[in-house]
Design an enzyme around this catalytic site. Structure first.
Site, PDB file in Angstrom:
ATOM      1  N   CYS A 243       0.839  -1.197   0.000  1.00 53.19           N
ATOM      2  CA  CYS A 243       0.000   0.000   0.000  1.00 53.19           C
ATOM      3  C   CYS A 243       0.877   1.251   0.000  1.00 53.19           C
ATOM      4  CB  CYS A 243      -0.882   0.043   1.225  1.00 53.19           C
ATOM      5  SG  CYS A 243      -1.772  -1.479   1.503  1.00 53.19           S
TER       6      CYS A 243
ATOM      7  N   ARG B 177       3.969   0.821  -6.849  1.00 53.35           N
ATOM      8  CA  ARG B 177       4.071  -0.186  -5.785  1.00 53.35           C
ATOM      9  C   ARG B 177       3.060  -1.307  -5.969  1.00 53.35           C
ATOM     10  NH1 ARG B 177       6.485   2.127  -0.864  1.00 53.35           N
ATOM     11  NH2 ARG B 177       5.241   0.727   0.387  1.00 53.35           N
TER      12      ARG B 177
ATOM     13  N   TRP C 177      -3.657  -2.378  -1.306  1.00 52.42           N
ATOM     14  CA  TRP C 177      -3.415  -3.715  -1.847  1.00 52.42           C
ATOM     15  C   TRP C 177      -4.123  -4.641  -0.874  1.00 52.42           C
ATOM     16  CZ3 TRP C 177      -0.994  -8.425  -0.881  1.00 52.42           C
ATOM     17  CH2 TRP C 177      -0.624  -9.170  -2.003  1.00 52.42           C
TER      18      TRP C 177
ATOM     19  N   ASN D 175      -1.434   0.787   6.764  1.00 52.44           N
ATOM     20  CA  ASN D 175      -0.690  -0.262   6.044  1.00 52.44           C
ATOM     21  C   ASN D 175      -0.380  -1.354   7.041  1.00 52.44           C
ATOM     22  OD1 ASN D 175      -0.580   1.066   3.672  1.00 52.44           O
ATOM     23  ND2 ASN D 175       1.643   1.408   3.666  1.00 52.44           N
ATOM     24  N   GLY D 176      -0.482  -2.592   6.609  1.00 53.63           N
ATOM     25  CA  GLY D 176      -0.139  -3.689   7.505  1.00 53.63           C
ATOM     26  C   GLY D 176      -1.355  -4.531   7.818  1.00 53.63           C
TER      27      GLY D 176
ATOM     28  N   GLU E 155      15.874 -16.380 -13.224  1.00 55.18           N
ATOM     29  CA  GLU E 155      15.465 -14.976 -13.271  1.00 55.18           C
ATOM     30  C   GLU E 155      14.724 -14.667 -14.583  1.00 55.18           C
ATOM     31  OE1 GLU E 155      14.944 -12.576 -11.491  1.00 55.18           O
ATOM     32  OE2 GLU E 155      15.119 -10.756 -12.684  1.00 55.18           O
TER      33      GLU E 155
ATOM     34  N   LYS F 260      10.944 -13.140 -14.791  1.00 55.32           N
ATOM     35  CA  LYS F 260      10.600 -11.903 -15.511  1.00 55.32           C
ATOM     36  C   LYS F 260       9.449 -12.165 -16.480  1.00 55.32           C
ATOM     37  CE  LYS F 260      12.710  -8.828 -13.731  1.00 55.32           C
ATOM     38  NZ  LYS F 260      12.483  -9.618 -12.570  1.00 55.32           N
TER      39      LYS F 260
ATOM     40  N   GLU G  23       6.070 -12.906 -14.527  1.00 54.82           N
ATOM     41  CA  GLU G  23       5.465 -11.861 -13.696  1.00 54.82           C
ATOM     42  C   GLU G  23       4.863 -10.720 -14.505  1.00 54.82           C
ATOM     43  OE1 GLU G  23       8.138 -10.171 -10.721  1.00 54.82           O
ATOM     44  OE2 GLU G  23       9.787 -10.163 -12.123  1.00 54.82           O
TER      45      GLU G  23
ATOM     46  N   HIS H 177      15.026 -35.416 -15.880  1.00 50.40           N
ATOM     47  CA  HIS H 177      14.397 -35.912 -14.651  1.00 50.40           C
ATOM     48  C   HIS H 177      12.933 -35.486 -14.558  1.00 50.40           C
ATOM     49  CE1 HIS H 177      18.212 -37.433 -13.352  1.00 50.40           C
ATOM     50  NE2 HIS H 177      18.772 -36.232 -13.455  1.00 50.40           N
TER      51      HIS H 177
ATOM     52  N   LYS I 234       5.445  -3.868  -5.678  1.00 52.98           N
ATOM     53  CA  LYS I 234       6.882  -3.607  -5.765  1.00 52.98           C
ATOM     54  C   LYS I 234       7.589  -4.007  -4.478  1.00 52.98           C
ATOM     55  CE  LYS I 234      10.703  -1.890  -7.393  1.00 52.98           C
ATOM     56  NZ  LYS I 234      11.430  -2.903  -8.177  1.00 52.98           N
TER      57      LYS I 234
HETATM   58  C1  G6P Z   1       8.655  -8.023  -5.027  1.00 55.96           C
HETATM   59  C2  G6P Z   1       9.083  -7.399  -6.358  1.00 55.96           C
HETATM   60  C3  G6P Z   1      10.308  -8.137  -6.902  1.00 55.96           C
HETATM   61  C4  G6P Z   1      11.421  -8.126  -5.871  1.00 55.96           C
HETATM   62  C5  G6P Z   1      10.954  -8.704  -4.527  1.00 55.96           C
HETATM   63  C6  G6P Z   1      11.982  -8.473  -3.424  1.00 55.96           C
HETATM   64  O1  G6P Z   1       8.160  -9.305  -5.240  1.00 55.96           O
HETATM   65  O2  G6P Z   1       8.041  -7.471  -7.292  1.00 55.96           O
HETATM   66  O3  G6P Z   1      10.750  -7.519  -8.100  1.00 55.96           O
HETATM   67  O4  G6P Z   1      12.499  -8.866  -6.344  1.00 55.96           O
HETATM   68  O5  G6P Z   1       9.746  -8.065  -4.102  1.00 55.96           O
HETATM   69  O6  G6P Z   1      12.079  -7.095  -3.198  1.00 55.96           O
HETATM   70  P1  G6P Z   1      13.304  -6.362  -2.555  1.00 55.96           P
HETATM   71  O7  G6P Z   1      12.873  -4.929  -2.456  1.00 55.96           O
HETATM   72  O8  G6P Z   1      13.510  -6.986  -1.197  1.00 55.96           O
HETATM   73  O9  G6P Z   1      14.478  -6.561  -3.431  1.00 55.96           O
END
Ligand code: G6P
Length: 589
Positions: free
Chosen positions: A2, A28, A74, A100-101, A467, A471, A474, A490, A584
């Protein structure tokens, strides 16, 4: 998760200032939003709140005011509806609150408040907090009521409250990030320092259990538990407004992808710092690299890099799993906590648990003043500039660059580390050159209707595969799986049929031959092989060239995957900056 933005000052368009602030926080991730404006007449607080994105919404229907605050939600408790969006009002409509929380004990308190005659409109835990304040404010000063209610709330929370009488914003935090900004005849509050950049660079990051009373001319700080008066620790933000905007790029993610060669060359140019941190790693007896999401893959990269370059074993854990690895921690252990935001709850919890065992914390973090930054014994800034695309790109590349340098420094070969990063810059620029991007765009067009994409690699390319798949899934919503090439037989091979897209990372290193064998196994089952390598090969149906950069070839390889994920998303008509259901910065467990 949030977002929060608050304003109190001399300008009479507070709601508009807040709306713009919320727009800067949109990255975010959120599903509804709302703004409260307190008019000067002492009448009820005006609230506008809606499910969905802000889009072209205005606040013309809110009164002119010099105090307003807003929230991007959120959802956790209660569905995504207008009514559940924040701010929430008390029964009289004269107290407004955002949160928030997760308010863990809200149910018991709600029951008691219902008996006391309070009327609830939403399904949220948040609304309980505003009625609790209303209840307490019947018998004590408003500030005291906020303090008491906040202390009753179990869980990790941040609340911001205002009422029609006091012309202040009252904020308190425990766990969820909050930062206050000092202006001239006006003051600000936000969940994220980057949102304050157009207004001020003088900030104070609230610590846990700190409470701030934000008025037009002053910000007062208190300990929320004891009521003790505190002095703000003012800091100056180093980022610029322009760094946090998309400029001429259509999306923030694309801008951030193109910034990566610059991020790595800056890190290489300032490599002297690395010795001190390498010494911490050398001194430790048992180091853990801990991260979440993309940062967890940086941690895996670290494990390979330290082993290969520094001949040193480091342990790796995902933030949410770290709590199950505590048995071997002691005062000589070192936790390298890797996080772009420095606010990811699973990382903060990991750090807390490690501390209880006496371990030292080295933060590899991008946001100055973030909770992780403040909690750490040793601080290593990623220095990638503000990253706003939800899917991490340049912060990841920055993490890889620092971990590479650290591994070389531990091996006593810092100069070789700088040289390898310099090669990575050249190679990334090549991947980002127009002909190369055109080729990746063309591939995105070919793959846009795929249901599944498999990505394989070995060694450092294994986590390149992980990774890359992250990408792709997501932001483009295509199911993608990253695999160690050796694992194909496997199980995963069972899923490869005619035309299944398989991306194979084949850098010029000791993995080349074995990796190629993986690509061939895929091909033999009908797979459509996309080779990412320094040289073409007949097994490839599609070839993307990546010049070798030694141990740092992982960086340009990841850039290929970022661009592919980005263009797949564009081809499929989605917004790469705001993927559905994701945030985010994940500030809840
Ligand atoms: C969220 C973001 C990712 C990020 C992860 C960890 O899931 O969408 O892109 O890698 O959080 O975030 P941080 O701020 O701890 O790197």
């Amino acid at each position: 998760m949030c977002g929060i933005f608050g304003y109190v000052g001399h300008q009479s368009n507070a709601a508009e200032i807040v709306l713009k602030g919320l727009k800067r926080l949109e990255y975010r991730g959120y599903d509804s939003w709302g703004i409260a404006a307190v008019g000067q007449t002492g009448a009820r607080i005006a609230v506008k709140k809606k499910a969905g994105k802000i889009g072209g919404a205005t606040v013309d229907d809110l009164p002119k005011s010099t105090l307003a605050f807003g929230h991007t939600r959120w959802a956790t408790h209660g569905g995504v509806t207008d009514v559940n969006a924040h701010p929430h009002l008390d029964c009289t409509g004269t107290i407004a609150l955002i949160h928030n929380g997760i308010f863990e004990n809200y149910e018991q308190i709600k029951k008691k408040l219902i008996v006391r005659g309070h009327h609830f409109r939403s399904e949220t835990d948040t609304e309980v907090a505003v009625h609790l304040i209303e209840e307490y404010a019947r018998s004590m000063m408003f500030t005291k009521a906020v303090q008491k209610a906040f202390n009753d709330m179990k869980g990790l929370n941040a609340i911001i409250v205002t009422d029609v009488k006091n012309h202040t914003l009252i904020a308190a935090r425990n766990g969820s990030p909050l930062v206050v900004g000092f202006g001239d005849g006006e003051n600000f509050l936000a969940s994220d320092a980057a949102a304050l950049l157009p207004h001020t660079k003088q900030v104070h990051f609230l610590e846990d259990d700190e409470m701030a009373i934000i008025g037009v001319n002053a910000i007062m700080l208190f300990n929320a538990k004891t009521g003790e008066h505190l002095q703000p620790k003012k800091q100056r933000l180093t980022w610029n407004v322009r760094d946090a905007e998309k400029g001429d790029y259509p999306f923030l993610m694309l801008k951030e992808i193109y910034e990566q060669p610059g991020v790595v060359s800056d890190i290489a140019a300032n490599a002297a710092y690395v010795q001190t941190h390498a010494a911490h790693i050398k001194k430790s007896r048992g180091a853990y690299l801990v991260g979440c999401g993309t940062a967890s893959y940086a941690a895996v990269a670290g494990e390979y890099l330290f082993s290969k370059i520094a001949k040193r074993h480091v342990n790796v854990a995902i933030g949410s799993e770290f709590g199950y690895h505590l048995d071997f921690l002691n005062r000589d252990s070192l936790i390298v906590a890797i996080s772009q935001s420095g606010e990811t709850m699973d990382i903060l919890e990991s750090v807390k648990k490690a501390r209880q065992k006496g371990a030292k914390i080295l933060a590899l973090v991008n946001v100055l003043g973030s909770t992780l930054y403040r909690e750490a014994d040793y601080k290593l800034m990623i220095d990638a500039g503000p990253e706003k695309g939800v899917a991490s790109t340049k912060a990841f590349i920055g993490m890889l660059a620092h971990l590479t340098l650290l591994a070389y420094a531990v091996a006593g070969k810092t100069n070789d580390g700088v040289a390898v990063l310099t090669r990575a810059v050249v190679s990334m620029k090549k991947v980002l050159s127009d002909p190369s991007v055109r080729k990746i765009k063309k591939l995105a067009k070919k793959l846009k209707k795929s249901e599944h994409i498999y990505v394989i690699g070995r060694g450092l390319s294994y986590l390149t595969a992980l990774e890359s798949a992250l990408k792709i899934k997501e932001i483009s919503y295509i199911h993608a799986e990253g695999l160690a090439a050796g694992e194909l037989k496997h199980g995963p091979l069972a899923l490869v049929t005619k035309g299944t897209p398989c991306i194979a990372f084949l850098p010029d290193d000791e993995t080349y031959g074995a990796n190629l064998a993986g690509a061939m196994e895929m091909k033999a089952r009908g797979g459509y092989i996309i080779g990412v390598s320094h040289k073409p090969h007949e097994v490839f149906d599609y070839y993307i060239q990546v010049p070798t950069a030694g141990e740092a070839t992982i960086m340009p390889n990841v850039v290929v995957a970022q661009l592919l994920a980005y263009y797949l998303t564009i081809e499929r008509g989605f917004d790469p900056d705001m993927p559905r259901n994701l945030a985010k910065s994940v500030t809840v467990k």
